[in-house]
Motif scaffolding. Structure first.
Motif, PDB file in Angstrom:
ATOM      1  N   ARG A  78      -9.290  86.574  24.157  1.00 25.17           N
ATOM      2  CA  ARG A  78      -8.467  87.315  25.114  1.00 25.17           C
ATOM      3  C   ARG A  78      -7.362  86.205  26.202  1.00 25.17           C
ATOM      4  N   THR A 152      -5.247  88.481  21.735  1.00 27.57           N
ATOM      5  CA  THR A 152      -5.318  89.754  21.848  1.00 27.57           C
ATOM      6  C   THR A 152      -3.991  89.564  22.928  1.00 27.57           C
ATOM      7  N   MET A 153      -4.255  90.763  23.196  1.00 27.59           N
ATOM      8  CA  MET A 153      -3.303  91.064  24.465  1.00 27.59           C
ATOM      9  C   MET A 153      -3.946  92.866  24.663  1.00 27.59           C
ATOM     10  N   GLU A 154      -2.883  93.347  25.941  1.00 29.97           N
ATOM     11  CA  GLU A 154      -3.249  94.048  26.663  1.00 29.97           C
ATOM     12  C   GLU A 154      -2.371  95.208  25.309  1.00 29.97           C
ATOM     13  N   LYS A 160      -1.174 101.521  21.812  1.00 30.81           N
ATOM     14  CA  LYS A 160      -2.455 102.007  22.373  1.00 30.81           C
ATOM     15  C   LYS A 160      -3.165 103.551  21.695  1.00 30.81           C
ATOM     16  N   ASP A 164      -7.019 100.359  23.201  1.00 30.10           N
ATOM     17  CA  ASP A 164      -5.967  99.098  23.999  1.00 30.10           C
ATOM     18  C   ASP A 164      -5.844  98.037  23.982  1.00 30.10           C
ATOM     19  N   ARG A 165      -5.816  97.504  23.183  1.00 32.17           N
ATOM     20  CA  ARG A 165      -6.155  96.412  22.379  1.00 32.17           C
ATOM     21  C   ARG A 165      -4.940  95.384  20.797  1.00 32.17           C
TER      22      ARG A 165
END
Length: 230
Positions: A78, A152-154, A160, A164-165
């Motif tokens: 993350r 990974t990130m938002e 989406k 959500d990632r």
């Protein structure tokens, strides 16, 4: 998260002189991976050897692990907590890598079950995920294992609705910058941001991608979305 992706060089990629990974994949003539999965040996480009394709196992084994089979082997890291996790903190300042890809898969929840979707660039060209790598040495046998994880990130607005990632995608100009580990941690935010949704597209693919034993170009083909007559 990112748990499955694809990588296959095309004519467009061969003509893309801006992308380091496209040039190297064309040079090394590696086989395509239409369903790349954790634990497989997959191509990466490291900051240590930026002009070479290497095959590392997907799923990070930290160098300080006593046993390569012990504990989790994170396939993702993350972005928001890179500097907090012992497995990643040291790597951020010295072991960056590019993970070549031409798309990734995520599964959307529907009333009739999970449906796999493929996400890729509108140009359909190769790109890179931002990754970190490490090497683990067996002190008894001398065996060396090199592994990697994908950051990974938002998710952006395209991804989406499905997840959500999303993986951190690097444009060709950011490939070079990501490999320059001398820039330090202060520039992390420059790289670790969602790729623009307007430059990507997605579509439903066959449920055959659910099994890692399936690895053919057919997995990349669009299929009708559930509920669609066309």
């Amino acid at each position: 998260m990112c748990g499955r992706y694809s990588i296959a060089i095309t004519v467009k990629d061969k003509n893309n002189k801006a992308s380091r990974v496209a040039r190297l994949l064309e040079k090394y003539k590696l086989e395509a991976h239409y369903n790349a999965a954790p634990s497989q040996l997959l191509p990466v480009v490291t900051a240590d050897e930026p002009d070479k394709i290497q095959l590392f196992s997907w799923g990070l084994v930290p160098h300080w692990s006593k046993d390569q089979h012990h504990g989790n082997k994170p396939i993702n890291a993350r972005a928001e907590t890179l500097l907090e996790k012992p497995s990643f903190r040291e790597l951020v300042s010295r072991r960056h890598c590019l993970v070549p890809a031409d798309g990734f898969y995520e599964w959307r929840k529907t009333a009739s079950g999970k449906v796999p979707y493929r996400f890729l660039l509108k140009s359909e060209e190769l790109f890179s995920f931002a990754g970190l790598w490490d090497e683990w040495a067996d002190t008894e046998t001398g065996e060396m294992q090199r592994t990697f994880t994908i950051i990974t990130m938002e998710a952006n607005e395209l991804v989406k609705p499905t997840h959500d990632r999303m993986p951190v995608i690097l444009s060709p100009e950011k490939e070079e910058a990501w490999l320059d580990v001398t820039k330090g941690n202060n520039l992390l935010q420059q790289f670790l941001r969602p790729f623009p949704a307007e430059e990507m597209k997605s579509y439903a693919v066959s449920a055959l991608v659910n099994s890692v034993s399936n690895n053919s170009a057919n997995l990349l083909q669009q299929v009708p979305e559930q509920g669609s007559l066309f």
